[in-house]
Design a protein around this motif. Structure first.
Motif: not given
Length: 160
Positions: A77-97
């Protein structure tokens, strides 16, 4: 083929996400079918048929519970109030440019619509993933330089 090899094959098929695999060898034929039931649990069926068996003999098919754990998302119930941002594509995730630059966002970062949250590399192209909501980053669900699937949750955002 011994039972350990069959169990390893079942684990491999369950992890791969395939719905059916058929394996024919010199003396045996194996069909592995995976499917989910209404509770989201996965059951694997293994059918082993000696090739020299006549059709008049009955075929043996027994359900075997998959040894791979089924991933279930608890309805927090704690996480249900948050919005989940999901990946629009398949690939490798990077947090930095780039490796020498700072992270796009950290936990607690306030974001607005259109802010770049991360990049996902797909086929040597770096795609900037922009936020479609305003709020504050509550949780980062993927490690840097990890592979991601289509529609995989990446961030939890508190919209308030």
């Amino acid at each position: 083929m011994d039972i350990k090899e069959i169990q390893n094959l079942i684990k491999f098929v369950a992890k791969s996400g395939a719905s059916e695999v058929k394996l024919e060898m010199d003396d045996i034929k194996i069909t592995i079918r995976t499917g989910g039931d209404e509770r989201g649990e996965s059951t694997t069926y293994v059918q082993q048929i000696p090739v020299n068996q006549t059709l008049a003999q009955p075929l043996h098919s027994a359900p075997i519970q998959a040894a791979v754990p089924v991933l279930e998302t608890p309805a927090d119930s704690e996480d249900s109030k948050y919005i989940t941002i999901k990946s629009p594509i398949i690939g490798t995730f990077y947090r930095k440019p780039s490796p020498d630059k700072p992270m796009f966002v950290e936990i607690g970062t306030s974001i607005g619509e259109g802010d770049v949250l991360c990049v996902i590399e797909a086929m040597k192209l770096f795609n900037e993933i922009e936020s479609e909501v305003s709020g504050k980053i509550v949780k980062i669900l993927v490690d840097d330089s990890s592979p991601v699937e289509f529609d995989q949750p990446l961030f939890l955002v508190d919209p308030s």
